[in-house]
Design a protein around this motif. Structure first.
Motif, PDB file in Angstrom:
ATOM      1  N   VAL A  84       0.987  -1.413   0.029  1.00 21.08           N
ATOM      2  CA  VAL A  84       0.133  -0.122  -0.061  1.00 21.08           C
ATOM      3  C   VAL A  84       0.960   1.351   0.013  1.00 21.08           C
ATOM      4  CG1 VAL A  84      -1.667   1.379   1.309  1.00 21.08           C
ATOM      5  CG2 VAL A  84      -1.897  -0.998   1.007  1.00 21.08           C
ATOM      6  N   LEU A  85       1.976   1.236   0.915  1.00 16.82           N
ATOM      7  CA  LEU A  85       2.757   2.515   0.925  1.00 16.82           C
ATOM      8  C   LEU A  85       3.591   2.684  -0.626  1.00 16.82           C
ATOM      9  CD1 LEU A  85       4.652   1.821   4.413  1.00 16.82           C
ATOM     10  CD2 LEU A  85       2.924   3.537   3.872  1.00 16.82           C
ATOM     11  N   MET A  86       3.849   1.738  -1.230  1.00 20.72           N
ATOM     12  CA  MET A  86       4.304   1.789  -2.607  1.00 20.72           C
ATOM     13  C   MET A  86       3.385   2.096  -3.571  1.00 20.72           C
ATOM     14  SD  MET A  86       7.102  -1.181  -3.012  1.00 20.72           S
ATOM     15  CE  MET A  86       7.945  -0.650  -4.420  1.00 20.72           C
ATOM     16  N   ALA A  87       1.979   1.620  -3.405  1.00 23.49           N
ATOM     17  CA  ALA A  87       1.181   2.154  -4.306  1.00 23.49           C
ATOM     18  C   ALA A  87       0.903   3.907  -3.945  1.00 23.49           C
ATOM     19  CB  ALA A  87      -0.102   1.280  -4.084  1.00 23.49           C
ATOM     20  N   ASN A  88       0.962   4.363  -2.718  1.00 27.94           N
ATOM     21  CA  ASN A  88       0.499   5.612  -2.653  1.00 27.94           C
ATOM     22  C   ASN A  88       1.412   6.614  -3.109  1.00 27.94           C
ATOM     23  OD1 ASN A  88      -1.988   5.142  -0.943  1.00 27.94           O
ATOM     24  ND2 ASN A  88      -0.531   4.990   0.908  1.00 27.94           N
ATOM     25  N   VAL A  89       2.857   6.183  -3.128  1.00 31.83           N
ATOM     26  CA  VAL A  89       4.036   6.803  -3.757  1.00 31.83           C
ATOM     27  C   VAL A  89       3.599   6.903  -5.287  1.00 31.83           C
ATOM     28  CG1 VAL A  89       6.410   6.961  -4.325  1.00 31.83           C
ATOM     29  CG2 VAL A  89       5.675   6.326  -2.067  1.00 31.83           C
ATOM     30  N   LEU A  90       3.378   6.000  -6.033  1.00 35.18           N
ATOM     31  CA  LEU A  90       3.262   6.045  -7.476  1.00 35.18           C
ATOM     32  C   LEU A  90       2.053   6.412  -7.809  1.00 35.18           C
ATOM     33  CD1 LEU A  90       4.472   2.415  -8.277  1.00 35.18           C
ATOM     34  CD2 LEU A  90       5.732   4.324  -8.721  1.00 35.18           C
ATOM     35  N   VAL A 297      10.119   3.259   3.269  1.00 37.25           N
ATOM     36  CA  VAL A 297       9.621   2.074   3.292  1.00 37.25           C
ATOM     37  C   VAL A 297       9.692   1.412   1.770  1.00 37.25           C
ATOM     38  CG1 VAL A 297       7.668   0.181   3.425  1.00 37.25           C
ATOM     39  CG2 VAL A 297       8.050   2.138   5.029  1.00 37.25           C
ATOM     40  N   VAL A 298       9.386   2.326   0.808  1.00 33.75           N
ATOM     41  CA  VAL A 298       9.408   2.079  -0.554  1.00 33.75           C
ATOM     42  C   VAL A 298      10.978   1.854  -1.180  1.00 33.75           C
ATOM     43  CG1 VAL A 298       9.322   2.993  -2.858  1.00 33.75           C
ATOM     44  CG2 VAL A 298       7.597   3.375  -1.391  1.00 33.75           C
ATOM     45  N   GLY A 299      11.899   2.781  -0.367  1.00 37.06           N
ATOM     46  CA  GLY A 299      13.354   2.690  -0.562  1.00 37.06           C
ATOM     47  C   GLY A 299      13.971   1.214   0.141  1.00 37.06           C
ATOM     48  N   TRP A 300      13.278   0.945   1.064  1.00 32.98           N
ATOM     49  CA  TRP A 300      13.914  -0.457   1.875  1.00 32.98           C
ATOM     50  C   TRP A 300      13.332  -1.413   0.932  1.00 32.98           C
ATOM     51  CZ3 TRP A 300      10.920  -4.445   3.554  1.00 32.98           C
ATOM     52  CH2 TRP A 300      11.773  -5.421   4.200  1.00 32.98           C
TER      53      TRP A 300
END
Length: 317
Positions: A84-90, A297-300
């Protein structure tokens, strides 16, 4: 040709968003904006930031509401939260919620890509259904006809999608067997979900929670800048602005949503500068600051994927 068309559409969306934001900023008095910022209540701004941080948690629980009805998967909360965190960034940079593809891909190893796509599509439909109902509520309280029209169309479209998913005789369609199997798997996600009351309650409840947190963020901005607008009015206007942002001509609704925000707030007695600060402030909190909160979190996760790919290549070598 397809890639060229997508690039042109993406460039057009960015141009429209940038043009609308520049137009909104060109209309305000800079000195009044600075004065509003200096006099703002920073406590409400911190509260808005806290609500923003709560959004991914509720979004994760919403998605897990869909997944809990499925027999073949039990996705850990931490894993779902990373997706979800990655989706929010994109989603902050891509049109048409392109970041949701990441969530579907996350389930490739947990239940299959088709299953992942089905869960994401179902979650998005529920989200739009709740937004449609909120649009009708906004119409009742504000009298803005756009809420009645857009809300009704959205509810009707989602209802039609559910009818097709639940009752369309997929097996009788003149399609290849491989397509049949994927469509059956896709519609099975819907069937299992509607048969699980707990899953339905969790998904719908968390969807309402996500939209409510976003609306309360707007309410906090209204109070932070001491604008003459009650929270109930701000809450009822919020879904109308989001419905306008669904028109696929900008990046994540930036520009169209903000312009409608400014218009509706001014119709309810808010000055141009205050209305613009609330409209663009919501975009800053709900998209840009949220993306910054998600970036670590995305970077990790990207580093973890790189290490996994490197180790896999080393073993093969």
């Amino acid at each position: 040709r397809l890639m060229t068309k997508k690039r042109l559409l993406g460039l057009t969306s960015v141009s429209v968003s940038a043009g609308l934001v520049i137009w909104l900023l060109s209309r305000v008095d800079g000195e009044q904006v600075i004065a509003l910022w200096r006099q703002s209540s920073k406590g409400y701004l911190w509260l808005a930031l806290g609500l923003t941080a709560l959004t991914p948690v509720l979004g994760t629980l919403r998605w897990l509401g869909v997944l809990r009805a499925q027999d073949s998967i039990r996705l850990p909360f931490a894993t779902a939260l990373r997706a979800v965190l990655m989706a929010n960034v994109l989603n902050s940079f891509l049109p048409s919620k392109g970041g949701d593809v990441v969530k579907a891909a996350y389930l490739r190893q947990h239940g299959g890509l088709t299953f992942g796509v089905g869960s994401v599509v179902l979650e998005r439909l529920i989200d739009l259904l709740v937004l449609g109902f909120l649009g009708l509520v906004g119409y009742v309280f504000s009298g803005v006809g756009w809420g009645l029209l857009a809300g009704s169309l959205l509810i009707g479209a989602v209802g039609g999608a559910f009818v097709l998913a639940l009752w369309l005789p997929v097996g009788r369609l003149p399609l290849p067997d491989s397509v049949h199997s994927k469509l059956i798997e896709l519609t099975q996600v819907f069937r299992l979900w509607v048969r699980c009351p707990a899953a339905v309650l969790q998904t719908v409840g968390c969807s309402l929670g996500v939209w409510s947190v976003a609306a309360l963020t707007v309410c906090c901005l209204v109070s932070a800048f001491d604008l003459p607008l009650g929270w109930s009015v701000a809450y009822s206007l919020f879904p109308l602005c989001l419905l306008a942002g669904l028109v696929p001509v900008t990046v994540s609704g930036v520009g169209t949503r903000d312009a409608v925000f400014v218009k509706l707030l001014m119709l309810n007695g808010v000055g141009l500068e205050g209305a613009t600060m609330v409209a663009l402030g919501y975009t800053v909190f709900a998209y840009w600051l949220l993306s910054l909160l998600c970036l670590p979190v995305v970077g990790w996760q990207l580093v973890a994927w790189y290490r996994s790919a490197y180790l896999s290549e080393s073993r093969q070598g």
